[in-house]
Write an enzyme that holds these catalytic residues in place. Structure first.
Site, short mmCIF file in Angstrom:
data_model
loop_
_atom_site.label_atom_id
_atom_site.label_comp_id
_atom_site.label_asym_id
_atom_site.label_seq_id
_atom_site.Cartn_x
_atom_site.Cartn_y
_atom_site.Cartn_z
N GLU A 63 0.82 -1.40 -0.06
CA GLU A 63 0.05 0.01 -0.11
C GLU A 63 0.71 1.16 -0.01
O GLU A 63 0.56 2.01 -0.82
CB GLU A 63 -0.99 -0.09 1.21
CG GLU A 63 -2.29 -0.84 1.17
CD GLU A 63 -1.71 -2.50 1.48
OE1 GLU A 63 -0.75 -2.84 1.98
OE2 GLU A 63 -2.74 -3.27 1.55
N HIS A 132 -11.59 -4.65 9.97
CA HIS A 132 -12.08 -4.39 8.75
C HIS A 132 -13.33 -3.50 8.77
O HIS A 132 -14.05 -3.54 7.80
CB HIS A 132 -12.49 -5.92 8.08
CG HIS A 132 -11.34 -6.23 7.19
ND1 HIS A 132 -9.90 -6.58 7.96
CD2 HIS A 132 -11.13 -6.89 6.02
CE1 HIS A 132 -9.40 -7.10 6.97
NE2 HIS A 132 -10.16 -7.29 5.90
#
Ligand SMILES: Cc1ncc(C[n+]2csc(CCOP(=O)(O)OP(=O)(O)O)c2C)c(N)n1
Ligand SMILES: [Mg+2]
Lengths: 329, 329
Positions: A63, A132
């Site tokens: 990322e 999440h």
């Protein structure tokens, strides 16, 4: 008015990406599993076949590197759309976003701009548990040097991307996970939309409910419920979280004299806290009741449905806050 | 694949039966989870371990109670092989209060501090730094405990992988890094994510000894692990073990598997670690089919008991939503 077609939010985002790629040779989509897999929320399904691997670029799980590479490419004249699968993983790229994308223009004395768009899914509601289910839009909205958008409607999902790509500065688009399957009518003449204005999604005179992204539908549900009690709620969709459109909020509060803010972020230091402060600063003498906030409980989001629901802002809590503001508990 | 017996000639029948039993136990547990997911009793993300059982069983069979394990979101097999009771794991899958994480974590967050199982982690690469710290504490405490860190091939692209390997090597810490190389990170094939697909060379660049092993062969995994752990316990610092394996099922329950062919999956299924071992044991006269069937029947009873236990378990009360955010006074 033109008829339009009914499409999903997912499809609207996909159309926006296709439109941007077709319009401008500098635009490309890059991120984890955007190509072969078709996007973790199936937004980019089929696009690899259509546009090829140069413009639909799969990345490794890196990322920080690919967001940073997007910044570099934007500086050098490209118009990347970087997809970070979800806001949860954007924490691994936070340094690039905050220390590079947001600062370069200023640090370089105006020489180096970053016309980058970052898209990511955000929010809870799918029982994905603590790691999440984050909502960090409010955090990002606290950083000078970036714009932060939260399309909550089909039209905005379709229209915000192009405007964001034309912006000379970095823009982050947050797509709430619970919206991808939502559907609505996209007008036939739908196109780019402004990204500097909030929208009044329902007019009312008794109380203002401010919402965005994943809380808009909940705010509208609360307003509907309140209408059954004869309470007329005005619902504002922020659309742009940074910079905030203060004037739309303050004008509404001047009319209704009461405000409830629905925000999926944790209460402490939330975007709702910032809006509440702005209402206090700008509309204190108009208020008939303290500004109320309906935020997520300060707990990492738990897995079981009943606890997840209890942790998140819900229509009933928004309606209850509005009633309390009206002194009708 | 290499013959199961080739790596370690002095295997007893009881030992091999134990390995076989544990692998079947994991496989059938996962099948039950898939069924419960269809029945909507398990929600959220569910990542199954079919095909990779030889890794968990081969590695964890070599551990002592004081050793620590750090895992990923594909961790049911790791949890069972560590000896966490199936009842507690199943209750966690269903989000019940008798789950090993009180139901708060679900499928991706199985914890058992008593067995030094420090979690399922849903952030790719997120467990590696933890493993380094567990090993650091272990060494500072003077014991000869080892920390096992499981992660996928996808994690190798993350900065946290490189930072952790370097730190562990620099400080000579007792970590066994176990890379479960199943050739895909969601839909991204290894050769689309790594400039160099030979993962063991990564360890070499940090001066760390490494080995690659047939991860479909439980005996081979066991033998390599035994050697690695002996070296680690002897104070030789960290070790990198790449287990070459394959995931038979989709990445999660949402994956349409557009990125690989059915033929490829079938080719790997021929190397099923369970079938390979049982067939070899049958051919060698170490076991007969009836025994395997009896084994399976016993496991099915254990699974039924686990489901019954989980379904009889209650939910955490909503009033306790914010429990365990911080230590209770
Ligand atoms: C930092 C981060 N980025 C992205 C994801 C989304 N994601 C979950 S699993 C996965 C693939 C990981 O592959 P690998 O490490 O090979 O493990 P496997 O699933 O094959 O066991 C991805 C991209 C994530 N959980 N965390
Ligand atoms: Mg993998």
């Amino acid at each position: 008015m033109s008829a339009g077609t009914e499409i999903t939010y997912r499809e609207a985002v996909r159309q926006a990406i296709c439109d941007a790629i077709a319009r401008d040779g500098r635009v490309f989509l890059m991120g984890e599993d955007v190509g072969r897999y078709g996007g973790c929320y199936a937004v980019s399904k089929g696009l690899l076949d259509e546009y090829g691997p140069e413009r639909i670029r799969d990345t490794p799980l890196s990322e920080s590197a690919f967001v940073g590479a997007g910044i570099g490419a934007a500086i050098a004249g490209m118009r990347p759309i970087v997809e970070v699968m979800t806001v949860n993983f954007s924490l691994l790229a936070l340094d690039q976003i905050v220390n590079n994308a947001a600062t370069l223009r200023h640090m370089s004395g105006g020489q180096v701009g970053v016309p980058l768009v970052i898209r990511m899914a955000t929010g809870a509601g799918r029982q994905l548990a603590a790691q999440h289910s984050h909502s960090f839009e409010g955090w990002y909205a606290g950083v000078p040097g970036i714009k932060v958008l939260a399309p909550a409607t089909i039209e905005d999902a379709r229209g915000m991307l192009w405007t964001a790509l034309e912006d000379p500065d970095p823009v982050i688009l947050f797509e709430h996970v619970m919206l991808y399957n939502a559907s609505g009518i996209l007008p036939a003449d739908a196109g780019p939309v402004p990204i500097d204005k909030a929208a009044v999604r329902r007019e009312g005179g008794d109380v203002t409910i401010v919402a965005y992204g994943g809380t808009l539908a909940k705010a509208l549900a609360a307003a509907e419920d309140l209408a059954g009690d004869g309470v007329s709620a005005e619902v504002i969709d922020l659309r742009t979280l940074r910079p905030l459109d203060d004037s739309t909020i303050l004008a509404s509060v001047a009319k209704t004299r009461r405000a409830v803010i629905a925000d999926e972020g944790w209460r402490t230091g939330s975007l709702a806290a910032e809006i509440s402060a702005r209402i206090m600063e700008g509309a204190f003498w108009n208020l008939d009741a303290p500004v109320a906030r309906v935020c997520s409980a300060e707990v990492p989001i738990p897995y079981p449905r009943h606890l997840e629901e209890a942790a998140l802002p819900q229509p009933a809590a928004i309606a209850a806050a509005a009633r309390a503001a009206l002194g009708r508990p | 694949m290499t013959e199961p017996h080739a790596a370690k000639p002095h295997l007893t029948r009881e030992h091999l039966l134990g390995l076989l039993r544990e692998m079947i136990r994991i496989r059938r547990f996962e099948a039950k989870c898939a069924e419960l997911y269809q029945a909507e009793k398990i929600r959220g993300f569910l990542h199954l371990y079919d095909g990779e059982e030889a890794v968990a069983v081969g590695v964890e069979g070599q551990l002592r109670p004081g050793d620590a394990v750090v895992s990923t979101y594909r961790e049911h097999g790791h949890a069972l092989a560590r000896g966490i009771p199936m009842t507690a794991v199943m209750a966690e899958m269903l989000g019940r209060r008798d789950g090993c994480s009180r139901g708060r974590g679900g499928s991706m967050h199985i914890f058992d501090a008593q067995r030094r199982f420090f979690g399922g982690n849903a952030i790719v690469g997120g467990g590696l730094p933890l493993a380094v710290g567990l090993a650091l504490a272990g060494r500072m405490g003077g014991g000869d405990g080892v920390t096992i860190c499981f992660f996928g091939d996808g994690a190798v692209a993350e900065g946290e992988f490189h930072e952790s390997l370097n730190l562990a090597a620099l400080w000579g810490l007792p970590v066994l890094f176990v890379c479960e190389n199943n050739l895909y990170a969601m839909g991204t094939a290894l050769d689309r994510a790594q400039a160099r697909t030979d993962l063991a060379v990564r360890a070499a660049s940090y001066g760390m000894p490494a080995a690659a092993v047939d991860g479909m062969n439980v005996v081979a995994v066991e033998a390599e692990t035994a050697k690695a752990i002996a070296a680690i316990r002897a104070g030789q610092g960290p070790f990198f073990l790449e287990c070459r394996t394959y995931r038979f099922r989709a990445h999660s329950m949402f994956d349409a598997q557009l990125y690989r062919t059915k033929a490829e999956i079938e080719e790997w299924q021929k190397r099923c670690p369970i079938r390979s071992l049982s067939r070899w044991m049958e051919d060698s006269g170490l076991v007969h089919a009836g025994e395997v069937a009896a084994l399976e029947a016993g496991i099915d009873r254990e699974i039924e008991d686990a489901v019954a236990f989980a379904e009889a378990s209650g939910w955490e009360p909503v009033e306790d939503l914010a429990r365990d955010v911080m230590a209770s006074p």
